[in-house]
Design an enzyme around this catalytic site. Structure first.
Site, PDB file in Angstrom:
ATOM      1  N   LYS A  60      22.761  48.377  58.460  1.00 30.26           N
ATOM      2  CA  LYS A  60      24.201  47.790  59.598  1.00 30.26           C
ATOM      3  C   LYS A  60      25.665  49.434  59.568  1.00 30.26           C
ATOM      4  CE  LYS A  60      27.905  45.676  58.010  1.00 30.26           C
ATOM      5  NZ  LYS A  60      29.277  45.671  57.865  1.00 30.26           N
ATOM      6  N   ASN A  61      25.851  49.657  58.270  1.00 31.15           N
ATOM      7  CA  ASN A  61      26.681  50.677  58.511  1.00 31.15           C
ATOM      8  C   ASN A  61      26.591  52.364  59.364  1.00 31.15           C
ATOM      9  OD1 ASN A  61      28.773  49.135  57.684  1.00 31.15           O
ATOM     10  ND2 ASN A  61      28.565  49.591  55.542  1.00 31.15           N
TER      11      ASN A  61
ATOM     12  N   ARG B  79      35.822  45.169  61.984  1.00 37.00           N
ATOM     13  CA  ARG B  79      37.639  46.022  62.094  1.00 37.00           C
ATOM     14  C   ARG B  79      35.901  47.643  62.480  1.00 37.00           C
ATOM     15  NH1 ARG B  79      38.551  50.157  58.712  1.00 37.00           N
ATOM     16  NH2 ARG B  79      40.665  51.259  59.113  1.00 37.00           N
TER      17      ARG B  79
ATOM     18  N   CYS C 173      42.338  41.998  56.777  1.00 39.98           N
ATOM     19  CA  CYS C 173      41.469  42.807  55.732  1.00 39.98           C
ATOM     20  C   CYS C 173      41.211  42.268  54.901  1.00 39.98           C
ATOM     21  CB  CYS C 173      40.436  43.621  56.324  1.00 39.98           C
ATOM     22  SG  CYS C 173      38.836  43.991  55.735  1.00 39.98           S
TER      23      CYS C 173
ATOM     24  N   ARG D 272      43.566  47.775  54.790  1.00 39.61           N
ATOM     25  CA  ARG D 272      42.418  48.829  55.632  1.00 39.61           C
ATOM     26  C   ARG D 272      43.322  49.626  56.780  1.00 39.61           C
ATOM     27  NH1 ARG D 272      36.938  45.902  55.650  1.00 39.61           N
ATOM     28  NH2 ARG D 272      36.350  49.104  55.809  1.00 39.61           N
ATOM     29  N   PRO D 273      43.958  50.080  56.211  1.00 39.62           N
ATOM     30  CA  PRO D 273      44.609  51.291  57.561  1.00 39.62           C
ATOM     31  C   PRO D 273      44.267  52.389  58.393  1.00 39.62           C
ATOM     32  CG  PRO D 273      45.860  52.189  55.161  1.00 39.62           C
ATOM     33  CD  PRO D 273      44.874  51.035  54.630  1.00 39.62           C
ATOM     34  N   VAL D 274      44.511  52.422  59.475  1.00 38.17           N
ATOM     35  CA  VAL D 274      43.682  53.979  60.104  1.00 38.17           C
ATOM     36  C   VAL D 274      44.289  55.307  60.168  1.00 38.17           C
ATOM     37  CG1 VAL D 274      42.892  51.835  61.341  1.00 38.17           C
ATOM     38  CG2 VAL D 274      44.852  52.505  61.999  1.00 38.17           C
ATOM     39  N   ASP D 275      46.243  55.471  58.981  1.00 39.65           N
ATOM     40  CA  ASP D 275      46.257  56.310  59.184  1.00 39.65           C
ATOM     41  C   ASP D 275      45.664  57.631  59.265  1.00 39.65           C
ATOM     42  OD1 ASP D 275      45.851  55.164  57.051  1.00 39.65           O
ATOM     43  OD2 ASP D 275      46.833  57.138  55.785  1.00 39.65           O
ATOM     44  N   LEU D 276      44.522  57.450  59.027  1.00 42.45           N
ATOM     45  CA  LEU D 276      43.709  58.601  58.436  1.00 42.45           C
ATOM     46  C   LEU D 276      43.368  59.067  59.763  1.00 42.45           C
ATOM     47  CD1 LEU D 276      42.482  58.902  55.091  1.00 42.45           C
ATOM     48  CD2 LEU D 276      43.922  60.118  55.560  1.00 42.45           C
TER      49      LEU D 276
ATOM     50  N   ASP E  26      30.654  48.580  48.040  1.00 43.50           N
ATOM     51  CA  ASP E  26      29.845  47.480  48.438  1.00 43.50           C
ATOM     52  C   ASP E  26      28.785  47.109  47.718  1.00 43.50           C
ATOM     53  OD1 ASP E  26      31.471  47.764  50.562  1.00 43.50           O
ATOM     54  OD2 ASP E  26      29.837  49.256  52.281  1.00 43.50           O
TER      55      ASP E  26
ATOM     56  N   ILE F  58      38.264  51.891  45.253  1.00 39.23           N
ATOM     57  CA  ILE F  58      38.448  51.713  46.593  1.00 39.23           C
ATOM     58  C   ILE F  58      39.007  50.997  46.909  1.00 39.23           C
ATOM     59  CG2 ILE F  58      37.464  52.453  48.986  1.00 39.23           C
ATOM     60  CD1 ILE F  58      35.006  53.995  47.015  1.00 39.23           C
TER      61      ILE F  58
ATOM     62  N   ARG G  27      27.268  38.665  59.196  1.00 43.04           N
ATOM     63  CA  ARG G  27      27.359  39.903  59.482  1.00 43.04           C
ATOM     64  C   ARG G  27      26.765  41.130  59.102  1.00 43.04           C
ATOM     65  NH1 ARG G  27      32.767  41.232  57.782  1.00 43.04           N
ATOM     66  NH2 ARG G  27      32.495  43.031  58.769  1.00 43.04           N
TER      67      ARG G  27
HETATM   68  N1  EPU Z   1      42.114  54.297  53.636  1.00 39.85           N
HETATM   69  C1  EPU Z   1      43.050  54.604  54.463  1.00 39.85           C
HETATM   70  N2  EPU Z   1      43.719  54.830  55.511  1.00 39.85           N
HETATM   71  C2  EPU Z   1      42.949  55.332  56.513  1.00 39.85           C
HETATM   72  C3  EPU Z   1      41.329  54.776  57.000  1.00 39.85           C
HETATM   73  C4  EPU Z   1      41.505  54.616  54.915  1.00 39.85           C
HETATM   74  O1  EPU Z   1      44.215  54.599  53.578  1.00 39.85           O
HETATM   75  O2  EPU Z   1      42.727  55.662  57.720  1.00 39.85           O
HETATM   76  C5  EPU Z   1      41.146  53.996  52.849  1.00 39.85           C
HETATM   77  C6  EPU Z   1      40.744  52.527  52.928  1.00 39.85           C
HETATM   78  O3  EPU Z   1      41.512  51.583  52.883  1.00 39.85           O
HETATM   79  C7  EPU Z   1      39.950  52.683  51.398  1.00 39.85           C
HETATM   80  C8  EPU Z   1      39.216  54.409  51.549  1.00 39.85           C
HETATM   81  O4  EPU Z   1      40.436  54.696  52.744  1.00 39.85           O
HETATM   82  O5  EPU Z   1      40.400  52.397  50.815  1.00 39.85           O
HETATM   83  C9  EPU Z   1      37.832  54.264  52.176  1.00 39.85           C
HETATM   84  O6  EPU Z   1      38.375  53.202  52.769  1.00 39.85           O
HETATM   85  P1  EPU Z   1      37.241  53.739  54.353  1.00 39.85           P
HETATM   86  O7  EPU Z   1      37.531  54.113  55.250  1.00 39.85           O
HETATM   87  O8  EPU Z   1      36.135  54.313  53.777  1.00 39.85           O
HETATM   88  O9  EPU Z   1      36.489  52.793  54.506  1.00 39.85           O
HETATM   89  P2  EPU Z   1      35.899  51.760  56.503  1.00 39.85           P
HETATM   90  O10 EPU Z   1      34.945  53.427  56.744  1.00 39.85           O
HETATM   91  O11 EPU Z   1      36.331  51.667  56.679  1.00 39.85           O
HETATM   92  C10 EPU Z   1      33.057  51.738  55.315  1.00 39.85           C
HETATM   93  C11 EPU Z   1      32.196  50.246  54.984  1.00 39.85           C
HETATM   94  C12 EPU Z   1      32.683  49.611  54.598  1.00 39.85           C
HETATM   95  C13 EPU Z   1      32.884  50.160  53.431  1.00 39.85           C
HETATM   96  C14 EPU Z   1      33.499  51.808  52.733  1.00 39.85           C
HETATM   97  C15 EPU Z   1      33.684  52.178  51.696  1.00 39.85           C
HETATM   98  C16 EPU Z   1      31.041  50.446  57.663  1.00 39.85           C
HETATM   99  C17 EPU Z   1      31.124  49.857  58.908  1.00 39.85           C
HETATM  100  N3  EPU Z   1      32.347  49.972  56.355  1.00 39.85           N
HETATM  101  O12 EPU Z   1      34.695  51.270  55.529  1.00 39.85           O
HETATM  102  O13 EPU Z   1      31.322  48.800  54.077  1.00 39.85           O
HETATM  103  O14 EPU Z   1      33.312  49.455  51.666  1.00 39.85           O
HETATM  104  O15 EPU Z   1      33.561  52.254  54.113  1.00 39.85           O
HETATM  105  O16 EPU Z   1      32.478  53.027  51.648  1.00 39.85           O
HETATM  106  O17 EPU Z   1      30.839  51.470  57.263  1.00 39.85           O
HETATM  107  C18 EPU Z   1      30.855  46.874  54.133  1.00 39.85           C
HETATM  108  O18 EPU Z   1      29.954  46.417  55.043  1.00 39.85           O
HETATM  109  O19 EPU Z   1      30.920  45.520  53.275  1.00 39.85           O
HETATM  110  C19 EPU Z   1      31.830  46.903  54.095  1.00 39.85           C
HETATM  111  C20 EPU Z   1      33.466  46.562  53.474  1.00 39.85           C
END
Ligand code: EPU
Length: 422
Positions: free
Chosen positions: A22-23, A91, A115, A120-124, A309, A331, A401
């Site tokens: 999925k991811n 998301r 969430c 789960r911010p998007v700043d990065l 996960d 995480i 999902r």
């Molecule tokens: N983070 C920030 N700022 C950002 C983005 C992320 O601080 O702009 C933080 C997050 O809050 C978290 C850490 O960085 O503490 C890692 O988050 P990441 O961005 O890697 O998560 P994601 O890319 O949104 C994907 C998977 C998640 C999985 C995480 C961590 C997908 C669609 N989702 O999410 O999968 O838990 O990576 O490996 O690929 C799931 O499948 O159940 C799921 C939640």
């Protein structure tokens, strides 16, 4: 809303096929927006998240055909506004930002809301796209991106407070493939799903080096081609069934896995006393429960560390494993909603500050429980299979999902579950 009735004291035995990831599928589907040429993607799991992504692509103007696991997408003419109604449901829809901006020079995508697994911010993501020269305005709950003079390669460090970001790395990589010049992503995520996206982009004609490491180098190209691609196996679905096999199995074999992606889960299962055997090619695994299982400590970490996960599923396993297990999620430190529900089934779990302390009990008893997120629901299914009596899991849409036909796969292994449609 569907619910799942899980009959306890189950024994699982036999063989199933693991679905496509999925991811990995979600960003790969979004990446088809980068070209006007047709893209064929195989082994896309039939789960609601991939279906939402296909709906978003259609709403953006792409032509989408799906025939079981094979999806054909052609984004000949697309628009730059992703519809809020679809985006808010998932998301991961934010991974259309990079491709839209790269292809059209503008994008409008809603800010994702709260969430249940934590902040789960998007700043990065924004830092990455800004680094390539995009202007970003946030207004009315939407993020508006513009790059009137195109995107320009740059050196960007994506290190965050909780480590690297998977979808943030994906977004930046997808934007950079069509940017002018060289982009270097430092502190990149190295998850297998990021590598799979990079492979997909490379097959479309992108120049990417270093995916899987902390530094990814991308040399922009002016356009990308048609592609026919098969996504990697879902390591989290595989890991979930490996844990099920350790908890209630009598020899469960999983086909279509990738051993390299399963090292962390394999190590913990073996440390807990269970037997995990891969075939020589590493694409098939058989798990048997150990005779003397024992508790372990887990700390989640970016790949190749232990995946967040898989945290909930292992928590369910340790709930009935003798000894004390300490499980820390670095995480998503708030991702422990499943603990209260498993405790309602008789588990002894204390959650404190991003850590669960699990004292293994002899048995669990079935109960009505509430699924709170995707992996938490999987943990409840595992606990239900192990428990005495019947467990009724409400809000099953969470599990739909991300797990393709989970009830059918459990039935195929001889477990007893019923989906009740309401
Ligand atoms: N983070 C920030 N700022 C950002 C983005 C992320 O601080 O702009 C933080 C997050 O809050 C978290 C850490 O960085 O503490 C890692 O988050 P990441 O961005 O890697 O998560 P994601 O890319 O949104 C994907 C998977 C998640 C999985 C995480 C961590 C997908 C669609 N989702 O999410 O999968 O838990 O990576 O490996 O690929 C799931 O499948 O159940 C799921 C939640």
């Amino acid at each position: 809303m569907d619910k799942l009735i899980v009959h306890g004291n189950s024994t699982l035995k036999g063989t199933i096929n693991i679905s496509g990831s999925k991811n990995a599928s979600l960003p790969i589907l979004a990446a088809t927006l980068l070209t006007d040429q047709p893209c064929i993607i195989r082994r896309v799991p039939d789960v609601s998240d991939t279906n939402y992504m296909l709906q978003i692509l259609r709403a953006l103007g792409a032509d989408v055909e799906r025939s079981s696991g094979t999806v054909r997408i052609q984004a000949s003419k697309i628009i730059s506004d992703a519809p809020y109604d679809l985006v808010r449901r998932m998301r991961a829809s934010i991974c259309v930002m990079g491709p839209l901006l790269a292809r059209l020079g503008q994008a409008c995508v809603s800010l994702p809301g709260g969430c249940v697994i934590g902040d789960r911010p998007v700043d990065l993501h924004l830092k990455g796209l800004k680094g390539l020269g995009a202007n970003i305005d946030v207004e009315g709950g939407n993020m508006n991106f513009t790059a009137p003079n195109g995107l320009k390669g740059a050196e960007i460090d994506l290190r965050g407070k909780h480590g690297p970001t998977v979808l943030g790395t994906d977004n930046l990589m997808m934007a950079a493939v069509l940017a002018e010049g060289r982009t270097v992503i430092e502190s990149a995520a190295g998850e297998p799903e990021v590598v799979d996206l990079a492979e997909f982009l490379i097959q479309m004609g992108a120049n990417i080096e270093g995916a899987g490491s902390r530094r990814i180098t991308i040399d922009g190209v002016s356009s990308l081609n048609a592609v026919d691609y098969t996504v990697i196996p879902d390591r989290i679905e595989a890991g979930t069934f490996m844990v099920a096999a350790a908890m209630v199995g009598e020899g469960v074999t999983l086909n279509r896995v990738n051993r390299e992606h399963l090292t962390a889960s394999t190590d913990v299962l073996q440390e807990a006393g269970h037997i995990v055997e891969f075939n020589e090619g590493g694409d098939k695994v058989t798990v048997h429960p150990g005779e003397v299982p024992q508790g372990c400590n887990i700390t989640t970490a970016p790949f190749p560390g232990f995946p967040t996960d898989m945290q909930a599923q292992f928590t369910a396993m340790f709930a009935t494993t003798p000894g004390i297990s300490v499980i820390e999620d670095t995480i998503f430190p708030q991702r422990f909603m499943h603990c209260a529900e498993i405790s309602r089934m008789g588990a002894n779990i204390r959650v404190d500050n991003g850590t669960a302390i699990v004292s293994g009990v002899e048995s669990l008893s079935g109960a009505p429980v509430m699924a709170s997120d995707l992996r938490a629901s999987a943990a409840l299914v595992l606990a239900g299979l192990k428990a005495r009596g019947t467990t009724e899991i409400n809000r099953l849409y969470h599990i739909d999902r991300g797990y393709e036909h989970i009830d059918e796969k459990i039935l195929q292994l001889g477990g007893s579950v019923e989906r009740v449609r309401e």
